[in-house]
Design a protein around this motif. Sequence first.
Motif, short mmCIF file in Angstrom:
data_model
loop_
_atom_site.label_atom_id
_atom_site.label_comp_id
_atom_site.label_asym_id
_atom_site.label_seq_id
_atom_site.Cartn_x
_atom_site.Cartn_y
_atom_site.Cartn_z
N ASP A 77 40.24 49.08 7.92
CA ASP A 77 41.48 48.50 8.43
C ASP A 77 41.22 47.18 9.17
O ASP A 77 42.12 46.40 9.41
CB ASP A 77 42.23 49.48 9.33
N ILE A 78 39.94 46.92 9.51
CA ILE A 78 39.56 45.65 10.15
C ILE A 78 39.06 44.66 9.10
O ILE A 78 39.50 43.52 9.04
CB ILE A 78 38.48 45.88 11.23
N ILE A 79 38.12 45.10 8.27
CA ILE A 79 37.59 44.27 7.19
C ILE A 79 37.87 45.00 5.88
O ILE A 79 37.39 46.12 5.68
CB ILE A 79 36.09 44.02 7.35
N PRO A 80 38.64 44.40 4.96
CA PRO A 80 38.99 45.08 3.72
C PRO A 80 37.77 45.47 2.89
O PRO A 80 36.73 44.79 2.94
CB PRO A 80 39.84 44.04 2.96
N PHE A 81 37.90 46.52 2.11
CA PHE A 81 36.83 47.03 1.25
C PHE A 81 36.30 45.95 0.31
O PHE A 81 35.12 45.90 0.00
CB PHE A 81 37.33 48.23 0.45
N GLU A 82 37.18 45.07 -0.15
CA GLU A 82 36.81 44.02 -1.10
C GLU A 82 35.75 43.09 -0.53
O GLU A 82 35.06 42.39 -1.27
CB GLU A 82 38.03 43.20 -1.53
N TRP A 83 35.62 43.01 0.79
CA TRP A 83 34.66 42.13 1.43
C TRP A 83 33.26 42.75 1.51
O TRP A 83 32.32 42.08 1.92
CB TRP A 83 35.13 41.78 2.85
N SER A 84 33.11 44.00 1.09
CA SER A 84 31.83 44.70 1.21
C SER A 84 30.70 43.94 0.52
O SER A 84 29.61 43.79 1.07
CB SER A 84 31.92 46.10 0.63
N SER A 85 30.96 43.45 -0.70
CA SER A 85 29.92 42.73 -1.45
C SER A 85 29.54 41.43 -0.75
O SER A 85 28.36 41.07 -0.71
CB SER A 85 30.39 42.44 -2.87
N ILE A 86 30.54 40.73 -0.21
CA ILE A 86 30.27 39.47 0.49
C ILE A 86 29.40 39.74 1.72
O ILE A 86 28.42 39.04 1.98
CB ILE A 86 31.59 38.78 0.93
N ILE A 87 29.76 40.78 2.47
CA ILE A 87 29.00 41.14 3.68
C ILE A 87 27.58 41.54 3.29
O ILE A 87 26.61 41.16 3.96
CB ILE A 87 29.72 42.25 4.46
N ALA A 88 27.43 42.28 2.18
CA ALA A 88 26.10 42.70 1.72
C ALA A 88 25.25 41.47 1.37
O ALA A 88 24.05 41.42 1.70
CB ALA A 88 26.23 43.62 0.52
N ILE A 89 25.85 40.48 0.72
CA ILE A 89 25.12 39.25 0.37
C ILE A 89 24.69 38.51 1.63
O ILE A 89 23.54 38.04 1.73
CB ILE A 89 25.98 38.35 -0.55
N ILE A 90 25.58 38.42 2.61
CA ILE A 90 25.25 37.73 3.87
C ILE A 90 24.10 38.45 4.58
O ILE A 90 23.15 37.82 5.05
CB ILE A 90 26.49 37.61 4.78
N ILE A 91 24.17 39.79 4.63
CA ILE A 91 23.09 40.56 5.25
C ILE A 91 21.78 40.34 4.50
O ILE A 91 20.72 40.16 5.10
CB ILE A 91 23.46 42.07 5.31
N GLY A 92 21.84 40.33 3.16
CA GLY A 92 20.64 40.09 2.35
C GLY A 92 20.04 38.72 2.60
O GLY A 92 18.82 38.57 2.71
N LEU A 93 20.90 37.69 2.70
CA LEU A 93 20.41 36.34 2.98
C LEU A 93 19.76 36.27 4.36
O LEU A 93 18.70 35.65 4.53
CB LEU A 93 21.56 35.33 2.89
N CYS A 94 20.39 36.92 5.33
CA CYS A 94 19.81 36.94 6.69
C CYS A 94 18.47 37.66 6.69
O CYS A 94 17.51 37.21 7.32
CB CYS A 94 20.77 37.62 7.67
N PHE A 95 18.39 38.77 5.95
CA PHE A 95 17.14 39.52 5.86
C PHE A 95 16.04 38.67 5.23
O PHE A 95 14.91 38.62 5.72
CB PHE A 95 17.35 40.82 5.07
#
Length: 196
Positions: free
Chosen positions: A8-26
Amino acid sequence: MGPLIPYDIIPFEWSSIIAIIIGLCFGFILEASGFSSSRKLAGVFYGYDFAVFKVFFTAAIVSLIGLLYMDYLGHIDISMLYIHPTYLWGAIIGGAIMGIGFIAGGFCPGTSLSAVAIGKIDAIINVLGIMVGVFIFSELYPLFEPIYNGYFYGNITLEDSLGINPYWFVFILTIVAIIMFAVTDMIRKRVKKVFY
């Protein structure tokens, strides 16, 4: 992205974008920590640099403690987490092959991609070798299939195998880590005296 990001805060559709950002940071953290250096990574096997061992062991324990706390607080149900199935001989042979490749090339699969991203030629050759290995495995899969799918032990964990409470297991593992860190420091100092 799991229970810590309510939909309800961040839509499910953003999951892939967030995963990519986390991967880039890692990847950035891996490179900034020197883990794109084959010398630093291979140092674990030669006894002169245990940074990789310490970082990954620490990450595993912190993650495990975090999961247990999240389970205790009711944010996740740890019994619902996916546990990769154990195929005994496939894991042993695969681990041996990866270990030999790690020593020979100086990279594990993740760190090799981090090093490729900054243009290291040895890492590019390592990744090409991984691709050749994957191709050979896929082409000869019928030959390897009995080992790959054989000796199935189910979705077991170390604590289940030992029959120990998860909280005690994490406590004992943390003590073992502290002892191992002290031992690796002694090994590093001794190897440094011999070779430097």
